[in-house]
Design a protein around this motif. Structure first.
Motif, PDB file in Angstrom:
ATOM      1  N   THR A  78       0.875  -1.067   0.073  1.00  0.00           N
ATOM      2  CA  THR A  78      -0.117  -0.040  -0.046  1.00  0.00           C
ATOM      3  C   THR A  78       0.746   1.235  -0.062  1.00  0.00           C
ATOM      4  OG1 THR A  78      -1.698  -1.112   1.277  1.00  0.00           O
ATOM      5  CG2 THR A  78      -1.844   1.107   1.103  1.00  0.00           C
ATOM      6  N   ILE A  79       0.515   2.141  -0.905  1.00  0.00           N
ATOM      7  CA  ILE A  79       1.386   3.445  -0.940  1.00  0.00           C
ATOM      8  C   ILE A  79       0.378   4.788  -0.597  1.00  0.00           C
ATOM      9  CG2 ILE A  79       3.076   2.348  -2.313  1.00  0.00           C
ATOM     10  CD1 ILE A  79       1.541   3.596  -4.735  1.00  0.00           C
ATOM     11  N   PRO A  80       0.948   5.896  -0.602  1.00  0.00           N
ATOM     12  CA  PRO A  80      -0.066   7.079  -0.409  1.00  0.00           C
ATOM     13  C   PRO A  80      -0.403   7.348  -2.015  1.00  0.00           C
ATOM     14  CG  PRO A  80       1.986   7.429   0.549  1.00  0.00           C
ATOM     15  CD  PRO A  80       2.183   6.032  -0.031  1.00  0.00           C
ATOM     16  N   ARG A  81      -1.606   7.787  -2.213  1.00  0.00           N
ATOM     17  CA  ARG A  81      -2.270   7.931  -3.608  1.00  0.00           C
ATOM     18  C   ARG A  81      -1.409   8.987  -4.116  1.00  0.00           C
ATOM     19  NH1 ARG A  81      -7.137   7.512  -0.621  1.00  0.00           N
ATOM     20  NH2 ARG A  81      -6.856   9.850  -0.245  1.00  0.00           N
ATOM     21  N   ASP A 134      -7.412   3.577  -2.189  1.00  0.00           N
ATOM     22  CA  ASP A 134      -6.776   3.525  -0.867  1.00  0.00           C
ATOM     23  C   ASP A 134      -5.128   3.262  -1.076  1.00  0.00           C
ATOM     24  OD1 ASP A 134      -7.194   0.880  -1.427  1.00  0.00           O
ATOM     25  OD2 ASP A 134      -8.002   0.372   0.367  1.00  0.00           O
ATOM     26  N   GLY A 135      -4.766   3.183  -2.467  1.00  0.00           N
ATOM     27  CA  GLY A 135      -3.487   3.025  -2.671  1.00  0.00           C
ATOM     28  C   GLY A 135      -2.971   1.368  -2.252  1.00  0.00           C
ATOM     29  N   ASN A 136      -3.820   0.529  -2.400  1.00  0.00           N
ATOM     30  CA  ASN A 136      -3.480  -0.812  -2.119  1.00  0.00           C
ATOM     31  C   ASN A 136      -3.331  -1.548  -3.651  1.00  0.00           C
ATOM     32  OD1 ASN A 136      -5.058  -3.790  -0.346  1.00  0.00           O
ATOM     33  ND2 ASN A 136      -3.017  -3.517  -0.952  1.00  0.00           N
ATOM     34  N   CYS A 186       7.354   0.428  -1.749  1.00  0.00           N
ATOM     35  CA  CYS A 186       6.170   0.921  -1.009  1.00  0.00           C
ATOM     36  C   CYS A 186       6.720   1.623   0.291  1.00  0.00           C
ATOM     37  CB  CYS A 186       5.191  -0.476  -0.830  1.00  0.00           C
ATOM     38  SG  CYS A 186       4.508  -0.927  -2.329  1.00  0.00           S
ATOM     39  N   GLY A 232       4.670   4.055   2.421  1.00  0.00           N
ATOM     40  CA  GLY A 232       3.504   3.090   2.519  1.00  0.00           C
ATOM     41  C   GLY A 232       3.932   2.107   3.219  1.00  0.00           C
ATOM     42  N   THR A 233       3.253   0.920   3.208  1.00  0.00           N
ATOM     43  CA  THR A 233       3.440  -0.451   3.928  1.00  0.00           C
ATOM     44  C   THR A 233       3.540  -1.663   3.080  1.00  0.00           C
ATOM     45  OG1 THR A 233       0.903  -1.038   4.055  1.00  0.00           O
ATOM     46  CG2 THR A 233       1.709   0.706   5.639  1.00  0.00           C
ATOM     47  N   GLY A 283      -1.609  -4.566   2.415  1.00  0.00           N
ATOM     48  CA  GLY A 283      -2.797  -4.180   2.448  1.00  0.00           C
ATOM     49  C   GLY A 283      -3.886  -4.793   2.923  1.00  0.00           C
ATOM     50  N   GLN A 319      10.001  -2.016   7.568  1.00  0.00           N
ATOM     51  CA  GLN A 319       8.960  -1.324   7.643  1.00  0.00           C
ATOM     52  C   GLN A 319       9.119  -0.842   9.345  1.00  0.00           C
ATOM     53  OE1 GLN A 319       5.579  -1.148   6.057  1.00  0.00           O
ATOM     54  NE2 GLN A 319       5.722   0.868   7.179  1.00  0.00           N
TER      55      GLN A 319
END
Length: 498
Positions: free
Chosen positions: A356-359, A388-390, A419, A424-425, A428, A443
């Motif tokens: 997942t990342i920021p849009r 949601d950037g997933n 990511c 991001g993470t 997701g 992370q």
């Protein structure tokens, strides 16, 4: 890839298994225990089929008391336990461990109660996600989280992975739609987390359990929220000449104050594969498409649609189609949900990533994934929850070629590092499992990982529940070379590029 026991240990393990099987048979009927190789083979992996381990013993209990008996024996004899639902997970979370029990909840398939007045359903963990909505439909209700595998995946697995789906942007993940969970500790004690109120006293252990990947307890009962079926919904399909333009359009829709029920994106490789597979009428010449669903009252949908059309036009959409009826709306979503099997027709194997990342970084990250694809010599299709950037990059390879799985793994790890690099993470909705242990070292710093292990130890002091999954050891992270990222020293080489 299979993890194999050393030959010198096999005879000893066989004797130990026979002894432990005898103990289990005192509490469970013989037909609920599997120990022969041909019976164990279907359980050797989950949806991440590149990794396999033949279970030691598979238990398929039918009652709560039988599950308690399994856990108490495992706790007493220090035998690891891995819980399994439908086996649709994609991170190796249900991969068996050597000399452990694979505990299948597949027979816990009852919807225990459906309360249309309070809009809740009490279900067992083996109930399929879609079955809840099917049972609630006569009351005009449904269960909102809808993973692409909802026809097969179970609600217990959804809680364990904190699953989302194409409508999670507006209606939330599993954690936002579960009110109560009953779970068994490794000692076999029954614990209730959450309740029917909006809030309760004490720590929010229910949120902690959602996404815990079977490391803290065994879920045996769940109370979920039900929502009224929206009176009206419409899907917009917008095509774009570049991935960058499509990514910018996604960000612009959210910035405009719209909250779509679903906001999905597919690149050209993905939409061509889907169109050839299910024939929904996708524009196969587009570099990317965006699916934007708006729901609510007809008046609200019409107003939001007009606003969305303006945003998409300003962002350079080549074409925007509007679903004309419910059949067409469902057809457009059927294409998106068929993306994974559609990609399976393009290559012998594929490796489904999840980050997942920021849009705002969508265009940049997708460009970099394309560069990595060329670097590793493996094609990739991008299908994801853009709102949601997933991301769900699908890396295609052929396991018959000895080096391609290794290259796919390396490619996937680089995507997860990317990511993290953009804020991001590493996951997701698919979870960490055994797949993302190394990226977890990037992370989280050492003190945070230590706290995760402390929480695990509070629930499971002996470390018997799904060992080796979810949280990397500090020793592993030190070997991986990531600990210095969080200690003020030189950055990890991959992160230094961004």
């Amino acid at each position: 890839m299979a993890y194999k026991t050393h030959p010198s240990e096999r005879k000893h393990h066989a004797m130990e298994r026979a002894r432990f099987l005898d103990l289990l048979e005192r509490h469970l009927p013989p037909d609920t225990l599997l120990s022969e190789a041909e019976d164990l083979r279907p359980y050797e992996c989950d949806g991440l089929s590149a990794y396999r381990e033949l279970p030691w013993i598979v238990a398929l209990p039918e009652t709560l008391e039988q599950v308690q008996a399994v856990l108490r024996l495992c706790h007493e004899h220090a035998v690891p336990v891995v819980a399994r639902g439908a086996g649709t997970g994609l991170s190796g979370g249900a991969l068996p461990v050597a000399n452990g029990v694979l505990l299948s909840l597949a027979k816990f398939t009852r919807i225990l109660a459906l309360d249309p007045l309070n809009r809740t359903a009490r279900v067992q963990p083996g109930v399929r996600n879609l079955a809840i909505s099917e049972a609630a439909a006569p009351h005009g209700l449904y269960y909102a989280p809808d993973p692409s595998s909802q026809i097969a995946c179970t609600i217990g697995g959804n809680v364990a992975e904190n699953s989302g789906g194409v409508h999670c942007l507006k209606y939330g993940l599993t954690v936002h739609n579960v009110l109560e969970v009953r779970m068994l500790t490794i000692e076999g004690e029954l614990v209730t987390l959450g309740g029917s109120g909006l809030d309760g006293p004490g720590y929010d252990l229910l949120a902690l359990l959602c996404g815990s990947e079977g490391l803290l307890g065994i879920i045996v009962e769940i109370v979920v929220k039900l929502l009224p079926v929206p009176p009206y919904a419409q899907v917009l399909l917008a095509s774009f000449a570049s991935i960058e333009a499509a990514g910018a359009a996604v960000a612009a829709i959210i910035a405009a104050g719209l909250l779509p029920a679903g906001l999905e994106m597919m690149d050209n490789i993905a939409l061509r594969a889907v169109e050839a597979f299910v024939h929904v009428g996708y524009p196969v010449e587009a570099a990317a498409i965006v699916l934007c669903e708006l729901d609510g009252t007809p008046e609200q949908v019409e107003a939001d649609t007009a606003k969305a059309l303006g945003v998409l036009s300003r962002c350079g959409a080549l074409e925007v189609r509007r679903s004309q009826n419910e059949v067409e709306r469902r057809k457009l979503w059927a294409g998106r949900k068929a993306a994974f099997p559609a990609i399976g027709r393009l290559a012998p194997d594929y490796y489904c990533m999840d980050g997942t990342i920021p849009r705002r970084h969508l265009a940049e990250v997708l460009r970099r994934i394309g560069e990595l694809s060329a670097e590793y010599g493996l094609p990739v299709a991008n299908v994801f929850h853009a709102g949601d950037g997933n991301l769900h990059p699908l890396i295609m390879y052929d396991a018959n070629h000895s080096d391609e799985l290794e290259r796919a793994e390396g490619f996937g790890e680089r995507i997860l590092k990317l990511c993290v690099a953009v804020g991001g993470t590493v996951t997701g909705e698919h979870g960490v499992g055994m797949e993302k242990l190394n990226p977890m070292c990037l992370q989280f710093p050492g003190p945070e990982l230590a706290q995760f292990h402390a929480v695990k130890a509070a629930f499971d002091p002996k470390g018997l529940l799904n060992p080796g999954k979810g949280i990397p050891s500090l020793h592993r992270c030190a070997e991986f070379g990531a600990m210095h990222v969080h200690e003020g020293k030189l950055p990890h080489p991959e992160l230094a590029r961004f």
